[in-house]
Design a protein around this motif. Sequence first.
Motif, PDB file in Angstrom:
ATOM      1  N   ILE A 111      -9.165  32.795  19.471  1.00  0.00           N
ATOM      2  CA  ILE A 111      -8.301  31.849  18.840  1.00  0.00           C
ATOM      3  C   ILE A 111      -7.299  32.359  17.535  1.00  0.00           C
ATOM      4  CG2 ILE A 111      -9.604  29.926  18.695  1.00  0.00           C
ATOM      5  CD1 ILE A 111     -10.235  29.408  15.908  1.00  0.00           C
ATOM      6  N   GLY A 112      -6.392  32.068  17.843  1.00  0.00           N
ATOM      7  CA  GLY A 112      -5.157  32.710  16.866  1.00  0.00           C
ATOM      8  C   GLY A 112      -5.210  32.002  16.125  1.00  0.00           C
ATOM      9  N   SER A 113      -4.633  31.042  14.381  1.00  0.00           N
ATOM     10  CA  SER A 113      -5.221  30.562  13.589  1.00  0.00           C
ATOM     11  C   SER A 113      -3.750  30.542  12.467  1.00  0.00           C
ATOM     12  CB  SER A 113      -6.250  30.063  12.488  1.00  0.00           C
ATOM     13  OG  SER A 113      -6.514  29.108  12.528  1.00  0.00           O
ATOM     14  N   GLY A 114      -2.553  29.744  12.128  1.00  0.00           N
ATOM     15  CA  GLY A 114      -2.029  29.920  11.308  1.00  0.00           C
ATOM     16  C   GLY A 114      -0.711  28.413  11.404  1.00  0.00           C
ATOM     17  N   GLY A 115       0.479  29.022  10.994  1.00  0.00           N
ATOM     18  CA  GLY A 115       1.040  30.176   9.990  1.00  0.00           C
ATOM     19  C   GLY A 115       0.216  29.878   8.703  1.00  0.00           C
ATOM     20  N   VAL A 116      -0.683  31.118   8.712  1.00  0.00           N
ATOM     21  CA  VAL A 116      -1.073  31.888   7.239  1.00  0.00           C
ATOM     22  C   VAL A 116       0.164  31.420   6.427  1.00  0.00           C
ATOM     23  CG1 VAL A 116      -2.226  33.438   5.981  1.00  0.00           C
ATOM     24  CG2 VAL A 116      -2.710  33.035   8.381  1.00  0.00           C
ATOM     25  N   PHE A 117       1.395  32.275   6.181  1.00  0.00           N
ATOM     26  CA  PHE A 117       2.450  32.129   4.933  1.00  0.00           C
ATOM     27  C   PHE A 117       3.673  31.256   5.643  1.00  0.00           C
ATOM     28  CE2 PHE A 117       0.095  35.989   5.088  1.00  0.00           C
ATOM     29  CZ  PHE A 117      -0.150  35.884   3.122  1.00  0.00           C
ATOM     30  N   PRO A 118       4.502  31.057   5.124  1.00  0.00           N
ATOM     31  CA  PRO A 118       5.571  30.245   6.019  1.00  0.00           C
ATOM     32  C   PRO A 118       6.221  31.235   7.104  1.00  0.00           C
ATOM     33  CG  PRO A 118       5.867  30.454   3.882  1.00  0.00           C
ATOM     34  CD  PRO A 118       4.653  30.604   3.674  1.00  0.00           C
ATOM     35  N   THR A 119       7.265  30.872   7.957  1.00  0.00           N
ATOM     36  CA  THR A 119       7.078  31.823   9.145  1.00  0.00           C
ATOM     37  C   THR A 119       8.619  31.118   9.587  1.00  0.00           C
ATOM     38  OG1 THR A 119       7.268  32.908  11.054  1.00  0.00           O
ATOM     39  CG2 THR A 119       5.449  30.620  10.653  1.00  0.00           C
ATOM     40  N   THR A 120       9.829  32.046  10.073  1.00  0.00           N
ATOM     41  CA  THR A 120      10.910  31.279  10.472  1.00  0.00           C
ATOM     42  C   THR A 120      10.731  31.715  12.199  1.00  0.00           C
ATOM     43  OG1 THR A 120      12.023  33.719   9.865  1.00  0.00           O
ATOM     44  CG2 THR A 120      12.975  32.190   9.109  1.00  0.00           C
ATOM     45  N   THR A 121       9.807  32.653  12.366  1.00  0.00           N
ATOM     46  CA  THR A 121       9.681  32.862  14.585  1.00  0.00           C
ATOM     47  C   THR A 121       9.125  31.659  14.595  1.00  0.00           C
ATOM     48  OG1 THR A 121       8.863  35.551  13.079  1.00  0.00           O
ATOM     49  CG2 THR A 121       8.534  34.841  15.292  1.00  0.00           C
ATOM     50  N   LYS A 122       8.756  30.995  14.326  1.00  0.00           N
ATOM     51  CA  LYS A 122       8.083  29.524  14.700  1.00  0.00           C
ATOM     52  C   LYS A 122       8.534  28.430  14.180  1.00  0.00           C
ATOM     53  CE  LYS A 122       4.248  27.570  17.083  1.00  0.00           C
ATOM     54  NZ  LYS A 122       3.262  28.120  17.804  1.00  0.00           N
ATOM     55  N   ALA A 123       9.994  27.640  14.559  1.00  0.00           N
ATOM     56  CA  ALA A 123      10.425  26.118  13.908  1.00  0.00           C
ATOM     57  C   ALA A 123       9.322  25.117  14.599  1.00  0.00           C
ATOM     58  CB  ALA A 123      11.404  25.248  15.005  1.00  0.00           C
ATOM     59  N   GLY A 178     -10.211  32.654  36.407  1.00  0.00           N
ATOM     60  CA  GLY A 178     -11.199  33.092  36.674  1.00  0.00           C
ATOM     61  C   GLY A 178     -11.638  33.647  35.324  1.00  0.00           C
ATOM     62  N   PRO A 179     -12.721  34.234  35.086  1.00  0.00           N
ATOM     63  CA  PRO A 179     -14.210  34.856  34.661  1.00  0.00           C
ATOM     64  C   PRO A 179     -13.349  35.460  33.732  1.00  0.00           C
ATOM     65  CG  PRO A 179     -15.423  34.978  36.560  1.00  0.00           C
ATOM     66  CD  PRO A 179     -14.127  34.396  36.690  1.00  0.00           C
ATOM     67  N   GLY A 180     -12.999  36.842  33.954  1.00  0.00           N
ATOM     68  CA  GLY A 180     -12.706  37.428  34.031  1.00  0.00           C
ATOM     69  C   GLY A 180     -11.381  38.170  32.521  1.00  0.00           C
ATOM     70  N   LYS A 181     -10.507  37.720  32.978  1.00  0.00           N
ATOM     71  CA  LYS A 181      -9.499  37.679  31.594  1.00  0.00           C
ATOM     72  C   LYS A 181      -9.942  37.589  30.919  1.00  0.00           C
ATOM     73  CE  LYS A 181      -6.761  38.972  35.465  1.00  0.00           C
ATOM     74  NZ  LYS A 181      -6.281  40.174  35.381  1.00  0.00           N
ATOM     75  N   ILE A 182      -8.753  37.338  29.562  1.00  0.00           N
ATOM     76  CA  ILE A 182      -9.116  36.998  27.884  1.00  0.00           C
ATOM     77  C   ILE A 182      -7.618  36.032  28.119  1.00  0.00           C
ATOM     78  CG2 ILE A 182      -8.408  37.768  25.805  1.00  0.00           C
ATOM     79  CD1 ILE A 182      -8.421  40.717  26.948  1.00  0.00           C
ATOM     80  N   ILE A 183      -8.334  35.091  27.153  1.00  0.00           N
ATOM     81  CA  ILE A 183      -8.065  33.606  26.856  1.00  0.00           C
ATOM     82  C   ILE A 183      -8.071  33.318  25.836  1.00  0.00           C
ATOM     83  CG2 ILE A 183      -7.105  31.060  27.487  1.00  0.00           C
ATOM     84  CD1 ILE A 183      -8.476  31.469  30.292  1.00  0.00           C
ATOM     85  N   GLY A 184      -6.755  33.222  24.956  1.00  0.00           N
ATOM     86  CA  GLY A 184      -6.323  33.445  23.598  1.00  0.00           C
ATOM     87  C   GLY A 184      -5.894  32.044  23.132  1.00  0.00           C
ATOM     88  N   VAL A 185      -6.104  31.029  22.555  1.00  0.00           N
ATOM     89  CA  VAL A 185      -5.649  29.704  21.979  1.00  0.00           C
ATOM     90  C   VAL A 185      -5.148  29.830  20.472  1.00  0.00           C
ATOM     91  CG1 VAL A 185      -6.094  26.641  22.346  1.00  0.00           C
ATOM     92  CG2 VAL A 185      -6.959  28.536  23.378  1.00  0.00           C
TER      93      VAL A 185
END
Length: 537
Positions: free
Chosen positions: A449-461, A423-430
Motif C-alpha cells: 500500500i501507498g500511504s499519505g500525504g505525509v506532508f502537504p503536497t501540490t501534486t495531488k488536488a 492474474g496472480p503474478g503481477k504487482i498491485i499497489g493501493v
Amino acid sequence: MASVSAPSAALAPHRPSASAALLFPCPYSSPRVSPSPTAQPRRLAVAARAMPWPHVLTVAGSDSGAGAGIQADIKASAALGAYCSSVITAVTAQNTVGVQARGPCCTGGVRWGAAQVKTGMLPSAGIVKVLCENLRKFPVKALVVDPVMVSTSGDTLSGPSTLATFREELFPMADIVTPNVKEASKLLGDVSLQTISDMRSAAESIYKLGPKHVLVKGGDMPDSTDAIDVFFDGNEFIELRGLRIKTRNTHGTGCTLASCIAAELAKGATMLHAVEVAKKFVESALYHSKDLVIGNGPQGPFDHLFSLKSPLRKMGSLHKFNPDDLFLYAVTDSGMNKKWGRSIKDAVKAAIEGGATIVQLREKDTETREFLEAAKACVEICRSSGVPLLINDRIDVALACNADGVHVGQSDMPAWEVRELLGPGKIIGVSCKTPAQAEQAWKDGADYIGSGGVFPTTTKANNPTLGFEGLRAVCSASKLPVVAIGGINTGNAGSVMELGLPNLKGVAVVSALFDRECVATETRSLRSILMNACSRS
Ligand SMILES: Nc1ncnc2c1ncn2[C@@H]1O[C@H](COP(=O)(O)OP(=O)(O)O)[C@@H](O)[C@H]1O
Ligand SMILES: Cc1ncc(COP(=O)(O)O)c(N)n1
Ligand SMILES: [Mg+2]
C-alpha cells in the motif's frame, strides 16, 4: 455426485517394466514443423520454433472425481501457461464424499528429460524407489515433492510403509517438499502441530532431511482466520499469509499448489516467487469457486480454469515483488517532464541511473497512444535494469505493455477486480489513508500500500494530509508493506524513515525528482539520505 468406480484392470498392481515406456511415451521429442510455413501467420511460425514451452511432468495418482491428483495437476499447469505431461502411479475412485477404492500403477521406464517434475500420490515404497532410480538416471530441472499421504476427506492414500523411503531417498533430491500439517506431523513421528511456531519447527526438521526448501501448508490448521503457510529455505522462515476462503470446495488444494509451483519454476521464477504465485492462484481459484455445487459430499472440487473468464489476462510477470523495492519509489508526472523538456522515457532512465528501486508511470494528462508508446519504452529500460515498472490506474495500458503491475487509488478500479484482470503474478499497489482501507487492500489481494500525504503536497488536488500520526496508524495496522507518499523530498525524507515504523519500506516521490533540472542527481542524493536515515534508525 454418484460414486465412481475405477476400472478393475487399472487397479491391479503392476511391476515396473520396460514396456512402460510405451505406456508413457517420451513427450520431449521435437514437434513436427508444418511443411507449409506460408499456411500459418509468420509471427506464429517463428514463435513456435523459438520458444521452449514451460513443461511440468506430474508423477501422481488419478482422481476419478477430477478435483485432485493428476487431473488437478494438468488443469493447474494449463491455467498458469505450462504444458503438463503425466505418469500415473495409482488409480483412485473418489467423489465428494471420499475415496472408495485405490490401486497402484507403475512408473518404470519413463524418461522425463529435463522437465520440472512434481510428485503427488506415491502409493507404495516400491513406487517411490522406482521413481528415485529414474530421478538419479535422468536428472530433472526441479523436483517438487507433495508428500500426499491422507486426503482431506481423511482417507489414506499412501501408507506408513512409504515414510522411510520418502525421508531417506526422495526428500534429499527435492527442491521443495510441501507437506500439509497432518503430513508434516506423520513425517516427524506424529508430533503435534497446533501453532505457527510448531509449523516452523516442523519445516526446520523436514529441511534437515535434505530438501532445498520446505513449505508446511496450513490449509487444514484449525481455528485460523487466515490461511498461513510456512516457507523455509535453510536460513529464513517466511510466513505466507492469505485470506481463508469460506467454501466447502477445497478438494485438491495441495495438488494444485504443488503443480503451480512447478509451473512457475518452469517459467523461470525463483522458488519463493513460484510459491507466492501458486498460493495466490489457489486463493483466487477457491474464491471463484466458493459457491460452486458439484456433488453432494462435504468436500467439492474447485474451478482451476476460472481465469478463462478473463481473456485479457497475460501470463504474469517474472519480476518477483520484493517489498524492499519500495525503498526509493519514483512516480512520474507528465506536466513536470514537459516543463523541463524531457520525455517520459528519459525521465525514467535518469531516475534509474540515480538509483530508483521502482518506477510508476502516473500520466494523468497524456493521450493513450502516446502513453502506451512511452510505457513500452519504459518497460524495456526497467527490465534491463531489474527495476519493476508499475502503471498508475490504467489497467489497459499495463496489460498492453506487459508492465510488472498497477497502482490504484480508492476511487479507481477495486484491487480485487485488478487482480482478476492481471492474474496472480503481477504487482498491485493501493493508496490507503486508513487502517480499514489497508485491511481491505490486503483482502483484495494487493501486494503493497501507498500511504499519505505525509506532508502537504501540490501534486495531488484535495489530498488531506495524514502527518506522521496518520502514517503510523496505517503502518501499524497493515499486513502489507507500506511506502510513504505526499510532499516527501530531500529535506524531510530522512525524518520519515527515522520514524522506524513497522512495515514502512520506503518513500515515493514525484516533484522532488521530476520537478528538478537533473533527475539523476536528485535521485542520487535522495538515495543517500534514505540510506543514512536507515542506518541511524
Ligand atoms: N480455505 C482456504 N482459503 C484459502 N487458501 C486455502 C484454503 N484452504 C487451503 N488453502 C491453501 O491451499 C494450499 C494447500 O494447502 P492445504 O489445503 O493445507 O494442503 P492439502 O490439500 O495438501 O491438505 C495452501 O497454500 C493453503 O494455505
Ligand atoms: C489421487 C489423489 N492425489 C492426491 C489427493 C489429495 O487431495 P487433497 O488436496 O484433497 O488432500 C487426492 N485426494 N487424490
Ligand atoms: Mg487441502
